[in-house]
Design a protein around this motif. Structure first.
Motif: not given
Length: 167
Positions: A15-25
Motif C-alpha cells: 500500500l505504501f509503495q502504491v501511494i508513493i507511486f501514485l504521488l510520484l505519478l
C-alpha cells in the motif's frame, strides 16, 4: 501478507509503495508532462505559423513573379515598337550619334589619360615625400643627430637627384 512462491509481500509495504507511486505519478504529471505538453503545443503553433507564413510568402512571390512577367512582356512590346520607329528614322541620326559618341569617347579617353598621368605624378610625389622622411629618419638615426631644415632639404635634393627617374 501475500505469498507467491518464495516472494512474499506485506499489505502495508504494498500500500505504501502504491501511494508513493501514485504521488510520484501526480508530481511527474504536474511538473513534467504539463510543461512538456505546453512546450510541444507552442512548438506546434510556431511550426504551423511558419508554414502559413511560408505559404503566404510563396503566394506573394508567385503574384510578384506573374506581375514581373507581365511588366517584362509589356516592356518587350514597347521596346519592339520603339525599335521599329527608330529604324524608320535612324539612317541620318545614326551617323550623327556615332560621330558624337566617337568624339565623346575620344574626349573621355584624353581626360582619363590626363587624370591618370596626374595621379601617377601625385603618387610619385607622395612616394618621394615618404622616402624623404624615411631617409632623413634613417640618416638621423645613423648619425645620431637631427638635421636642421636647410641641411635636410639639401640632403633630400641630393638624394633625389641620385635616385632620379628610378621611381
Amino acid at each position: 501478507m501475500l505469498e507467491f512462491g518464495t516472494v512474499s509481500l506485506e499489505w502495508g509495504t504494498l500500500l505504501f509503495q502504491v501511494i508513493i507511486f501514485l504521488l510520484l505519478l501526480a508530481l511527474v504529471n504536474k511538473y513534467a508532462t504539463g510543461p512538456i505538453a505546453n512546450v510541444l503545443e507552442k512548438r506546434r503553433q510556431y511550426v504551423a505559423n511558419e508554414i502559413s507564413t511560408a505559404e503566404r510568402n510563396r503566394q506573394e512571390a508567385e503574384a510578384l513573379l506573374a506581375e514581373q512577367r507581365r511588366l517584362l512582356d509589356e516592356a518587350r512590346a514597347e521596346s519592339k515598337a520603339i525599335i521599329d520607329r527608330a529604324t524608320k528614322q535612324a539612317s541620318d541620326e545614326a551617323a550623327k550619334i556615332v560621330s558624337e559618341a566617337q568624339a565623346a569617347t575620344e574626349r573621355m579617353k584624353a581626360s582619363a589619360s590626363a587624370e591618370l598621368a596626374r595621379e601617377i605624378e601625385k603618387a610619385k610625389a607622395e612616394l618621394r615625400g615618404e622616402l624623404t622622411s624615411i631617409s632623413v629618419l634613417l640618416a638621423s638615426k645613423i648619425i645620431e643627430k637631427e638635421l636642421d631644415a636647410e641641411e635636410q632639404k639639401n640632403t633630400v635634393d641630393k638624394f633625389l637627384t641620385q635616385v632620379g627617374d628610378r621611381l
